[in-house]
Structures are given as C-alpha cells and as structure tokens.
Design an enzyme around this catalytic site. Structure first.
Site, PDB file in Angstrom:
ATOM      1  N   SER A  91     -11.097  -1.302  -1.092  1.00  0.00           N
ATOM      2  CA  SER A  91      -9.894  -1.477  -0.274  1.00  0.00           C
ATOM      3  C   SER A  91     -10.266  -1.829   1.156  1.00  0.00           C
ATOM      4  CB  SER A  91      -9.061  -0.199  -0.258  1.00  0.00           C
ATOM      5  OG  SER A  91      -8.357  -0.010  -1.437  1.00  0.00           O
TER       6      SER A  91
ATOM      7  N   ASP B 229       0.836  -1.196   0.000  1.00  0.00           N
ATOM      8  CA  ASP B 229       0.000   0.000   0.000  1.00  0.00           C
ATOM      9  C   ASP B 229       0.881   1.260   0.000  1.00  0.00           C
ATOM     10  OD1 ASP B 229      -2.414   1.744   0.710  1.00  0.00           O
ATOM     11  OD2 ASP B 229      -3.275  -0.254   0.879  1.00  0.00           O
TER      12      ASP B 229
ATOM     13  N   HIS C  87      -3.847   6.070   3.234  1.00  0.00           N
ATOM     14  CA  HIS C  87      -4.566   4.851   2.869  1.00  0.00           C
ATOM     15  C   HIS C  87      -3.961   3.610   3.506  1.00  0.00           C
ATOM     16  CE1 HIS C  87      -6.070   1.609   0.248  1.00  0.00           C
ATOM     17  NE2 HIS C  87      -7.104   2.402   0.038  1.00  0.00           N
TER      18      HIS C  87
END
Length: 455
Positions: free
Chosen positions: A331, A105, A169
């Site tokens: 996600s 990520d 994120h």
C-alpha cells in the site's frame, strides 16, 4: 514431589499463555478488512484482503530536522524520499491542485494539519445555494450526482459524507501521496500540491459490509467526478467481472489506476491478485522494497504481473489526530507511485494515462535484485521520470533519443531472454524508445477468455 508439581504448574501456565496468544492472533486476523461478501468473515482461499498494514510507532510530534527545500520537521526521516530522489524531483514540480487523486481506502482525517488544505473540493457542493446556505452542509444534492453534500468525497460503507478514518490506513496513504509541504509540520508528500478525493470503502467499526461492492461503487464515483488517478491498496485472489469492468470504465475515461501488488507472499504470475492483475493498460501494479532494494518478504512479485517496485518498509506518514507513524506494505509503495504520477502529469500536461505509466516504468532505476521480481526490474525514480525524457525534445514535440548517452543508466529487462539477470540485457535507451512508441509490453493477466487460466 515438588519438582513434579512445579512441572505440572509450568505446563498449565504454558497452555494458558499460548492458548491465549493463539486466540488473540485468531481474533486479530478475523478482524482484518476483507473485500469479500462480508468484512467480518474472511475466507483465506479466495477472500479479498485489505492491506494489513500495522502502525509500528505513533507520535504527535516529530524531531526538527530541516530540509534544504521544505521546513517540514520529519522530512529527513523519510528514507523513501531519498531512495526515489524526491528532492531533485521537487525542483522540477511539486504537482498541481488541478490533478485529482481518488484514494479508495479507509477514509481520512479531514482535519489533519498536513492534509486539510490538499483535499479535493467538489465544486457542485461548495459555496452558497440560492437560499444562502452552505452547499456542503445544506442536506441537498446540489450537483445532482446522486450523493448529498459530497464535498470531499463519499463514504460507501455507511452511504454518507462522513469520511472519518477509524483505521488509520487511509490517512497514512493520503499523507504519502500529498501531505502539504513547507508548513513547518510533519512530513511532505510525494506530490505536495494535489487534490485528494476521499472514497471510503472499508471501516473496521462497521461489520457485515460488502467491501468489493463498495470498491466498485467508489471506482465509478471517481470516474463520474473527474479523477485523474485512482489509488487502490486492497485486493484479492478471485476475479471479479464487475470490478474489472469498473476499472475498464476508468481506462476509457483516461484515468490511471495504481494498484497494490498485494501482501500474499506469493508469485502473482501463478496466483493472481486483483485488481492489480487485470489485463488493462491503465493499471500500474506496485510491489514494496526495503532500503536495500530487496522486495519485502510479505510482498507479492511477478515478472509478468508486477510492474515496478517502490519504497514500502517503515514509511513515515500521517495518522488520525494530527499524529504520525510508520507503516509497511505494498500500500505504501503504491502511494509513492501515485505521487509520482501526479508529478509527471503536472510536468507533462498533454500526457495520457498510458503515457504516464510508460514513462514511470521506463525511467525507473534498473536493479539486478528486481529482475526476478517485477516486469521492468526497476525501482521508482521520481527525478528521472520528470527529466530524462526532456532530452532531445524538439520544438515540435518530436522526441529524439541518444541511445548511447543512455547506456549508463541500466538495462532493459523487456529485451531479456527468460531468467537472464538485468545486467546481462540490453540498454536502458532501448526501453526508452519502446516507451515512446515501440513494441508492446508483455500482456497482463486479464479476463478468463484471454489466456485460458482458471480463476
């Protein structure tokens, strides 16, 4: 005369306002992470999109709403935990530090109060070297794996061990998977006991990086360093043989690969999305649902390519700087399933990656509204994944299933003729038998040669 001038002035203001808004949206879109040749240039037709989740709110404090199990303040604000029956699942297991999850990520806030104790520690880069120096900071590749001081993972964007999350994120995903439980802070992850390997493939502050190349390198690192599960939230519409081969290498090493179905608002059966759609047995493709079990309008779906649905709308999790906030997308749903896989692996240590996948998919809750959206017509249920298959297990390990007792749990979409709703097909018990070793499931979209599709 006055009204004419007023109209002209109003028109000019409108042009300026909407023109400025359009420019802002264009700039915002152009800075969205991409896995194609360059993260600063995005081809909407075939570029690799990073999960375009946005933070809808952020705070460094959360209201104190204690849980019966844990004392983390925000736990009761997380609707996804209730939806997936997390509390009962935690009464069975909370995971295991022996299970390493590679989170590919944007990096992570390694100092976050809810994550720092659940980071993977590379044994070859920890402790003291022969000169009494800390291996984590001595500037030497102590374990000889080709990476210097990779104590918690690696940054494939800048080719160093700096894992800072400049997007938010990666920290958010890591929190959903494995935020610490019972520490009186923030939230609780799906698997609050886990080891998170941080593999950074994208950084919004570093332009002109090859995100697809970084992804492949990160997958191979995870394989090399012994990860049990890989969580990946990116993807794109073009087939990559190199990426396919890397995920296949993970499959051969017994690694489960949990992938986001994508936020293309499209049917993946017709418009494939990779790596979620590669024809490999270790992949679980996950789409996102809201509290009413509807697949999000932004999420990809497909009865041949998307395996299961999980909570993905307004999910509360960690953000950099010891803060917390909400994000939406496949996600977030993917992280739920990864956490579930950790719990299953901890509870059933003899299970292979393929076993874990079959059990998660077979024990989900059948939902009519998911019949045309996923291959299983099911939403994730953590507790059932841990307990339902314990029924009828003999001392020798042989499983006997009482199909009649399972009929109340829902239908098996894999037995249904095309287009038939979930409540018109045969019983859950049949899918349970199939999961244990029955007929093969429908194949996933794979290589160009496998099904003749033009990618």
């Amino acid at each position: 005369m006055f009204s004419r001038k007023w109209l002209l002035a109003s028109g000019a203001v409108g042009v300026i306002f909407f023109g400025g808004l359009g420019a802002y949206l264009y700039i915002s879109d152009s800075t969205s992470p991409s896995r194609s040749q360059s993260s600063s240039k995005f081809n909407k037709k075939d570029g690799r999109l990073f999960e375009n989740s946005t933070i809808t709110s952020q705070t460094d404090k959360v209201e104190d709403e204690p849980s019966a199990l844990f004392n983390d303040p925000a736990i009761s604000q997380a609707w996804g935990l209730k939806k997936s029956d997390a509390a009962r699942a935690w009464s069975v297991t909370r995971g295991s530090k022996d299970i390493v999850v590679a989170v590919i990520d944007t990096g992570i806030d390694a100092n976050h109060e809810d994550l720092d104790k659940n980071l993977w520690i590379n044994p070859g880069e920890s402790g003291l070297d022969s000169k009494g120096r800390n291996k984590a900071t001595n500037g030497i590749d102590d374990d000889g794996n080709g990476f210097v001081d990779d104590v918690n993972g690696w940054n494939f964007v800048s080719n160093n061990n700096k894992l800072d999350d400049n997007h938010g994120h990666g920290t958010h995903i890591a929190g959903i998977i494995g935020a610490e439980a019972g520490n009186g802070k923030g939230i609780t992850g799906i698997s609050p006991e886990v080891s998170i390997m941080v593999l950074k493939y994208y950084d919004p502050k570093v332009p002109n990086t090859d995100n697809l190349k970084n992804t492949v390198a990160a997958i191979r690192y995870a394989v090399k360093m012994g990860a049990k599960i890989i969580n990946y939230s990116g993807g794109g519409t073009e087939f990559s043989q190199e990426e396919h081969d890397a995920v296949q290498e993970a499959e051969k090493s017994g690694i489960l690969f949990v992938a986001a179905a994508g936020n293309e608002r499209s049917n993946s059966d017709q418009h494939h999305y990779y790596p979620a759609d590669y024809k490999l047995k270790n992949i679980i493709s996950v789409t996102a649902i809201d509290p009413s079990t509807q697949v999000l309008n932004s999420s990809n779906y497909g009865v041949e390519t998307v395996d299961i649905a999980a909570p993905g709308q307004n999910i509360l999790s960690c953000l950099p700087g010891n803060s917390y906030g909400y994000m939406t997308g496949t996600s977030q749903a993917t992280a739920f399933v990864t956490g579930a896989a950790v719990l299953v692996m901890a509870n059933k240590q003899a299970f292979t990656a393929t076993d874990v996948k079959k059990y998660i998919l077979s024990t989900g809750d059948a939902q009519t509204q998911l019949a045309s959206k996923t291959r299983t017509s099911r939403q994730l249920n953590l507790y059932k994944a841990l307990t339902i298959l314990d029924q009828g297990v003999s001392a020798s390990g042989v499983v006997t299933v009482n199909v009649d007792s399972m009929q109340k749990l829902g239908a098996d979409p894999n037995e249904a003729p095309a287009g038939r709703a979930a409540n018109e097909v045969s019983t859950f018990g049949r899918s349970l038998i199939n999961a244990i070793g029955g007929k093969p499931k429908p194949s996933r979209i794979g290589t160009k040669a496998s099904d003749g599709d033009n990618f």
